[in-house]
Design a protein around this motif. Structure first.
Motif, short mmCIF file in Angstrom:
data_model
loop_
_atom_site.label_atom_id
_atom_site.label_comp_id
_atom_site.label_asym_id
_atom_site.label_seq_id
_atom_site.Cartn_x
_atom_site.Cartn_y
_atom_site.Cartn_z
N GLU B 131 -5.41 -20.96 11.53
CA GLU B 131 -6.35 -22.08 11.66
C GLU B 131 -5.83 -23.34 10.99
OE1 GLU B 131 -10.45 -21.62 10.62
OE2 GLU B 131 -10.44 -19.61 11.50
N TYR B 134 -0.83 -27.68 11.57
CA TYR B 134 0.58 -27.80 11.24
C TYR B 134 1.29 -26.46 11.35
CZ TYR B 134 4.95 -28.59 9.08
OH TYR B 134 6.29 -28.63 8.88
N LEU B 135 0.70 -25.44 10.70
CA LEU B 135 1.33 -24.12 10.74
C LEU B 135 1.44 -23.61 12.17
CD1 LEU B 135 -0.17 -22.32 7.63
CD2 LEU B 135 2.17 -23.09 7.98
N ASP B 317 9.09 -31.43 8.24
CA ASP B 317 8.29 -30.40 7.63
C ASP B 317 7.83 -30.78 6.23
OD1 ASP B 317 10.69 -30.24 6.46
OD2 ASP B 317 11.02 -28.11 6.81
N HIS B 318 8.12 -31.99 5.81
CA HIS B 318 7.53 -32.44 4.55
C HIS B 318 7.41 -33.95 4.59
CE1 HIS B 318 11.77 -33.21 3.80
NE2 HIS B 318 11.40 -34.05 2.87
N LEU B 319 6.57 -34.47 3.69
CA LEU B 319 6.42 -35.92 3.65
C LEU B 319 7.57 -36.50 2.85
CD1 LEU B 319 2.62 -36.07 2.92
CD2 LEU B 319 3.76 -36.79 5.00
N THR B 356 3.05 -33.50 9.42
CA THR B 356 2.77 -33.12 8.03
C THR B 356 1.52 -33.79 7.48
OG1 THR B 356 4.55 -34.68 7.65
CG2 THR B 356 4.96 -32.39 7.09
N LEU B 357 0.94 -34.71 8.25
CA LEU B 357 -0.23 -35.41 7.75
C LEU B 357 -1.47 -34.87 8.41
CD1 LEU B 357 0.80 -39.13 7.63
CD2 LEU B 357 0.24 -37.64 5.74
N LYS B 358 -2.50 -34.70 7.60
CA LYS B 358 -3.75 -34.24 8.17
C LYS B 358 -4.49 -35.45 8.74
CE LYS B 358 -5.32 -29.87 7.20
NZ LYS B 358 -4.55 -29.20 8.17
N HIS B 378 -6.33 -43.22 2.29
CA HIS B 378 -5.51 -42.28 1.52
C HIS B 378 -4.61 -43.08 0.57
CE1 HIS B 378 -6.60 -40.16 5.22
NE2 HIS B 378 -6.64 -39.09 4.46
#
Lengths: 93, 593
Positions: B131, B134-135, B317-319, B356-358, B378
């Motif tokens: 759920e 990203y994953l 895969d990362h900020l 990577t960002l919600k 943010h």
């Protein structure tokens, strides 16, 4: 004299984006350094911390609690290293 | 978008989205969709060791290929884009995955390709249920790697693009990062895909490599077969399957003419961008990848008028952290020095999302929390970028601009956060820019109408015409049912631009235009006439636009703009613009016709 010890600890996922590919990769790399078995997950659904495929499927989103078990000779050292990753939020923030 | 026209016998014309300009003709190579057919056959227990050996060899080969791709991507696009392949390598090295495959090999007695496929499928299914957006997207990584392993097992294509030997047009449903990373632009002359948008991975790579590309063609990968000839027109977003000899001849002649004109235009590289009567209209470059900096000097642009920073945040895969961003911004500015660089703060949302960002899924993303709205919501995240910009600007000619400003309050808030960052850096003793030029993008009508209120808080304005037109006319230009309403020459747009320029000039603030309008030759006389101070366009368009500027007179442009502002239909205005262009720079019409 096999010194089979088991350590179990629970961690909360603190980093914002959870156990996504990058933290999972860090976990696998850390776990790979130790001879002991390392499991991570929840009751009934544990995966090996040495398996990236497994780790990606554990749904470690922010705020979730994960159980970590280390079993074997270097269980203490392994747990320390894993704990550091969780506590330092996988170096993400 | 779907195909619009067909009916020239033999040939088939498809309309998609042109995401990288240029024309290419060649033989098609169709790349199978991700789910390549996996060979399946039963085996006996005594075959198992052989299968295991094949599996191990394939894993070694795969690991080697991924490292190689990682190295190449790192060289071309920088280390941060290569890090995605770290996780790919770990999949290959996953002992548990390997053991599971071997266990199943013993149990099921099927060939190794089939077993790898089914084990991977199980993981992908599990990931698909997670759920978390990203994953869930990581299924693509697992698929990318297992496809590679299976291809290595069946000894077929391995590095799909790298294996190509003859020049071709690459067609697929979509291309994965490892596909485009392995490609050689001397071999792959164009990209064509079923899905995608201007910001998809294929589009960004194609532009960076200066290879024509058309995306969003729905089902082209099933309509053409390898070996067929196609013509790709990335400028018009058109793909022509089995073009007739007349069509090819016409394109060839046009290509020949265009080549001559472009050669001619290259001589303008070091000439100033000004009209015959001395009106200066400097042309800066729009870039999105650091590697594009190289083209700026080659095409004769002056500095960067719009550096989009989204690419740092997409497909990763990362900020990117503060250090990483500081390095990227500093490098670009150093390469452009002494010319200035304008860096736009993050413009995510709308049609662009970082993995990577919600970002919440919204019913109407273009009116939702995008760009500056997202950043202000943010602040911790926004601060990372602002701190990196302040640090990079120390001793460098860097300005920043905020996208999607709709109210002066947003500028004041953003400047407040910028000031906070400055104080923090001061306390930390890190080098940073005490003065940093700040601009607001004008792409929402409400901002265009209140430029007087915003002016005291900024050093410059930059009009983003694409969004300004979309928001003013309430038209989504990629929706083909209403695209005909998308008219840059609508009087409302011209009035807004005029108002922005006049009001800004009253406060002695310059106005740039950085949207598609600035790169359209027929629109340039209007922009000159309206008093715009600078244009910012993609590097390959610079020679053409500079030629237009140099062939015009300010006085005739001013007259044209004045006439256009007297309310008339958009098409009338466009006609007048084209007529002036035809008179002054007919060679350009040849180029774009």
């Amino acid at each position: 004299m096999a010194d089979e010890q088991t350590i179990a600890r629970e961690f909360k996922v603190l980093n914002k984006y959870g156990i996504h590919a990058r933290p999972a990769a860090l976990l696998v790399k850390a776990a790979g350094k130790f001879a002991c078995e390392i499991y991570i997950g929840r009751k009934g659904s544990e995966v090996s911390a040495k398996s990236i495929m497994g780790l990606l499927t554990i749904e470690g989103h922010q705020g979730s609690k994960l159980q970590v078990r280390t079993i074997g000779e270097d269980a203490v050292e392994a747990m320390l290293e894993i704990a550091e990753l969780f506590e330092k939020k996988f170096f993400e923030e | 978008m779907t195909e619009k026209t067909a009916e020239v016998p033999g040939e088939l014309v498809l309309q998609g989205i042109g995401v990288s300009p240029g024309v290419a003709v060649g033989e098609v190579v169709v790349f199978a969709a991700e789910g390549i057919p996996i060979p399946e056959r039963p085996i006996t227990e005594k075959d198992v060791p052989v299968e295991i050996t094949r599996f191990e060899e394939a894993l070694i080969k795969t690991r080697h290929q991924i490292s190689e791709i990682q190295r190449r991507v790192s060289a071309v696009l920088g280390e941060e884009h290569a890090s995605i392949f770290d996780a790919h390598l770990l999949v290959v090295d996953d002992r548990y995955f390997v053991e599971e495959v071997i266990r199943e090999l013993h149990e099921k007695h099927r060939n190794i390709e089939a077993v790898v496929g089914s084990v991977a499928e199980r993981y992908m299914e599990m990931l698909g249920k997670v759920e978390d957006d990203y994953l869930r997207e990581r299924t693509a990584d697992v698929r990318d790697v297992t496809r590679r392993v299976i291809e290595n097992l069946s000894g077929e294509t391995m590095d799909r693009m790298g294996q190509l030997e003859r020049p071709c047009i690459a067609v697929a449903r979509d291309f994965s990062p490892s596909d485009t990373a392995g490609m050689n632009r001397n071999i792959v002359h164009a990209f064509v895909t079923d899905i995608g948008s201007v910001t998809s991975h294929t589009a960004i790579m194609a532009r960076a490599l200066e290879v024509p590309a058309v995306v969003g063609l729905h089902d082209i990968s099933t309509r053409v077969t390898s070996g067929e000839t196609v013509l790709v027109d990335g400028t018009k977003g058109m793909v022509i399957i089995r073009p007739t000899s007349e069509r090819l001849l016409a394109y060839a002649k046009k290509a020949e003419d265009q080549k001559m004109i472009l050669c001619e235009l290259e001589t303008l590289k070091d000439k100033p961008s000004e009209t015959k009567d001395g009106y200066c209209m400097p042309i800066a470059a729009n870039i999105e990848l650091p590697m594009e900096v190289e083209g700026i000097g080659r095409f004769g642009a002056r500095g960067v008028g719009l550096f989009r920073t989204e690419f740092l945040f997409l497909d990763k895969d990362h900020l990117p952290d503060e250090e990483e961003q500081t390095t990227v911004y500093s490098d670009v500015a150093d390469q452009c020095a002494p010319d200035p660089v304008v860096i736009r703060t993050l413009d995510l949302g709308g049609d662009k999302f970082a993995s990577t960002l919600k970002t919440a899924s919204e019913l109407n993303p273009f009116l939702g929390q995008r760009a500056i709205r997202f950043c202000l919501a943010h602040p911790d995240f926004f601060k990372v970028q602002l701190r990196a910009l302040l640090r990079a600007a120390a001793g460098r000619s860097i300005s920043i601009m905020y996208p999607m400003i709709s109210c002066v309050t947003e500028v004041i808030q953003a400047n407040g956060i910028l000031e906070e960052c400055r104080k923090e850096l001061k306390k930390e003793g890190a080098p940073y820019a005490e003065k940093l030029r700040v601009g607001a993008m004008i792409e929402v009508p409400s901002a265009a109408l209140t430029v007087d209120l915003i002016a005291p808080h900024v050093d410059f304005f930059s009009i983003g015409t694409n969004d300004l037109i979309q928001y003013t006319l309430a038209v989504d230009r990629v929706n083909e049912n209403v695209a005909y309403l998308y008219k840059p020459t609508h009087v409302s747009i011209l009035k807004l631009i005029q108002q922005v320029v006049q009001t800004a000039h009253d406060s002695r603030i310059p106005v740039a235009v950085c949207g598609q309008m600035a790169a359209s030759p027929e629109m340039v006389p209007l922009l000159i006439g309206l008093g715009v101070d600078e244009l910012s366009i993609s590097p390959p368009s610079v020679p053409m636009i500079k030629d237009v500027v140099r062939s015009l007179r300010y006085t005739e442009c001013a007259r044209l703009a004045e006439g256009a502002l007297q309310a008339r239909t958009p098409d009338d205005i466009l006609e007048e613009c084209c007529a002036l262009l035809a008179k002054r720079a007919p060679e350009i019409l040849e180029l774009i016709g």
